[in-house]
Design a protein around this motif. Structure first.
Motif, short mmCIF file in Angstrom:
data_model
loop_
_atom_site.label_atom_id
_atom_site.label_comp_id
_atom_site.label_asym_id
_atom_site.label_seq_id
_atom_site.Cartn_x
_atom_site.Cartn_y
_atom_site.Cartn_z
N VAL A 4 -1.32 -3.81 -3.67
CA VAL A 4 -1.91 -5.01 -4.24
C VAL A 4 -3.43 -4.91 -4.19
O VAL A 4 -4.00 -4.76 -3.11
N GLU A 5 -4.05 -5.01 -5.36
CA GLU A 5 -5.51 -5.03 -5.45
C GLU A 5 -6.00 -6.47 -5.61
O GLU A 5 -5.30 -7.31 -6.16
N SER A 6 -7.22 -6.71 -5.17
CA SER A 6 -7.85 -8.01 -5.36
C SER A 6 -9.36 -7.83 -5.35
O SER A 6 -9.87 -6.77 -4.96
N GLY A 7 -10.07 -8.88 -5.79
CA GLY A 7 -11.53 -8.87 -5.70
C GLY A 7 -12.25 -8.66 -7.01
O GLY A 7 -13.48 -8.69 -7.05
N LEU A 19 -13.84 -4.71 -3.97
CA LEU A 19 -12.40 -4.71 -4.24
C LEU A 19 -11.64 -4.38 -2.96
O LEU A 19 -12.12 -3.61 -2.13
N SER A 20 -10.45 -4.96 -2.85
CA SER A 20 -9.58 -4.68 -1.71
C SER A 20 -8.25 -4.15 -2.22
O SER A 20 -7.79 -4.53 -3.30
N CYS A 21 -7.64 -3.29 -1.41
CA CYS A 21 -6.32 -2.76 -1.74
C CYS A 21 -5.50 -2.74 -0.47
O CYS A 21 -5.93 -2.20 0.55
N THR A 77 -5.14 -0.37 4.38
CA THR A 77 -5.96 -1.10 3.41
C THR A 77 -7.27 -0.35 3.21
O THR A 77 -7.76 0.34 4.12
N THR A 109 -6.91 -4.64 -11.07
CA THR A 109 -7.74 -5.84 -11.06
C THR A 109 -8.91 -5.62 -12.03
O THR A 109 -9.52 -4.55 -12.04
#
Length: 115
Positions: A4-7, A19-21, A77, A109
């Motif tokens: 799951v990626e975010s940011g 970005l975070s993974c 992560t 993302t």
């Protein structure tokens, strides 16, 4: 296994994003985690990688000196700190985890660099 990626988001040229993974749904550790990106009408390209053992990192020439891949605060992560962003950094950014000699991808993302 879930990646799951975010940011992602919209940022002005010269700005920054992180970005975070997060990889989950398995036991043990990934052997490597990487970031890729795909701009509209272009092929997916490698951006950066980090080996879990040894902590070695590597970068594409286009982002060297501007992007930093690092270990997250939680196991499995990674972050991608992106500074001095340019319009040609606009793309969907994907995280890939190397696990059990297989590659697992996230859904991506969106990062848009525009004034």
């Amino acid at each position: 296994v879930q990646i799951v990626e975010s940011g992602g988001g919209l940022v002005q040229p010269g700005g920054s994003l992180r970005l975070s993974c997060a990889a989950s749904g398995f036991t043990g550790s990934t052997s490597a985690m990487s970031w890729y990106r795909q701009a509209p009408g272009k092929e997916r390209e490698w951006v950066a990688s980090r080996l879990t053992n040894g902590k070695h990192t590597d970068y594409a020439d286009s982002v060297k000196g501007r992007f930093t891949i690092s270990r997250g605060n939680v196991d499995n992560t990674v972050y991608l700190q992106m500074n001095s962003l340019r319009p040609d950094d606009t793309a969907v950014y994907y995280c890939k985890a190397r696990l059990y000699h297989r590659d697992f991808w996230g859904q991506g993302t969106q990062v848009t660099v525009s004034s």
